[in-house]
Motif scaffolding. Structure first.
Motif: not given
Length: 311
Positions: A133-134, A141-143, A156-158, A49-51
């Motif tokens: 959502i992973v 986790y929200h991506i 970010m965890p749900l 995600q960062k990259q």
């Protein structure tokens, strides 16, 4: 509409090119996450995600610099545009998140996508945004790599805790499980992504989403409206944004282009600004600072549009 078919995925060769675009070191190029622990799977997701946020811009340039002014959100078309053509391009929410979601699916992540409503001036739009959502272990986790400036920068965890998560300092972000303005049923609940620019500000609602899985035909409808309606700002205004990393590889700021200027924001403060006096100025800035290059046909596509800079 998109016909029912097996979910698209990318080949190892395509993934390798994608990894190159993300500037991943050889040791970080993992083609299958099945053997990773839950902890390492989450760390790898955060790295990807960062990259992505640092190397693939959030942008709507196709709606302005093209002959057709239309967006194709099929994962293979997105790969060609953003990765295969090697011209520095990115995309808006449904492009970047569909591309990234297909990469994650191809690597073996347990992933699906969901629609979101964006908060514009206190009023939520219809379904016009896309998130991924992973699921890792027992946690979802929200991506999101397609919201631009104030979008999330970490998985970010749900969770209903409302714990504050990191953002580009001094900003922070959080997820709230809550009702939203406009609902007539007080018992309705949605996940609301909120952003706070600094400790002296209040949290602001950026968008909301449910855990309902959206299918390709949902995005076909959403993408058509978002990319064609005169009532969406995407069709009237140019935006290009990507995140900036410091020497330690941590988020430090943003590079943001709008119709007539380019701004550098570092840790919430504007540090530099360039004004455009002509289309030539803007096109030169796109190439110099984003690596985005257009051919002659794309360059003339903006002529006559409200977003054109008339010298």
């Amino acid at each position: 509409m998109i016909s029912e078919q097996q979910r698209p995925s990318y080949t190892k060769e395509q993934i390798s090119k994608y990894f190159d675009r993300l500037k991943l070191s050889e040791k970080d190029q993992k083609y299958d996450v099945a053997s990773l622990s839950a902890e390492n799977t989450l760390k790898y997701l955060a790295l990807l995600q960062k990259q992505h946020l640092a190397n693939i811009p959030f942008e709507n340039l196709t709606l302005h610099y093209s002959a057709h002014h239309s967006i194709n959100v099929h994962p293979q078309a997105l790969f060609t545009k953003i990765i295969g053509d090697n011209n520095g391009r990115g995309g808006y929410c449904m492009e970047n998140n569909a591309l990234f979601g297909t990469l994650l699916f191809s690597l073996g992540f347990n992933i699906y996508s969901a629609g979101a409503r964006v908060n514009l001036g206190g009023v939520f739009t219809g379904w016009s945004h896309m998130v991924n959502i992973v699921t890792i272990g027992e946690t979802k986790y929200h991506i999101d790599v397609g919201f631009g400036g104030n979008g999330p920068i970490v998985p970010m965890p749900l969770e209903h805790s409302g714990i504050v998560r990191e953002h580009i300092k001094p900003a922070v972000a959080r997820l709230q499980w809550r009702n939203i303005p406009g609902n007539t049923d007080p018992n309705q609940r949605l996940w609301v992504f909120e952003h706070r620019p600094d400790e002296n500000s209040d949290f602001a609602m950026m968008y909301c989403f449910a855990e309902l899985e959206f299918i390709p035909n949902d995005y076909a409808v959403m993408n058509y409206f978002t990319s064609t309606s005169k009532h969406t700002w995407f069709t009237r205004t140019i935006v290009v944004e990507r995140k900036l990393l410091d020497e330690a590889g941590e988020f430090a700021g943003q590079l943001i282009m709008s119709d007539r200027d380019l701004k550098w924001r570092m840790h919430g403060k504007k540090t530099r600004q360039i004004e455009f006096g002509s289309e030539k100025d803007r096109l030169s800035a796109l190439e110099e600072f984003f690596g985005i290059r257009f051919g002659d046909v794309e360059r003339v596509g903006i002529q006559g549009l409200p977003s054109e800079i008339k010298s």
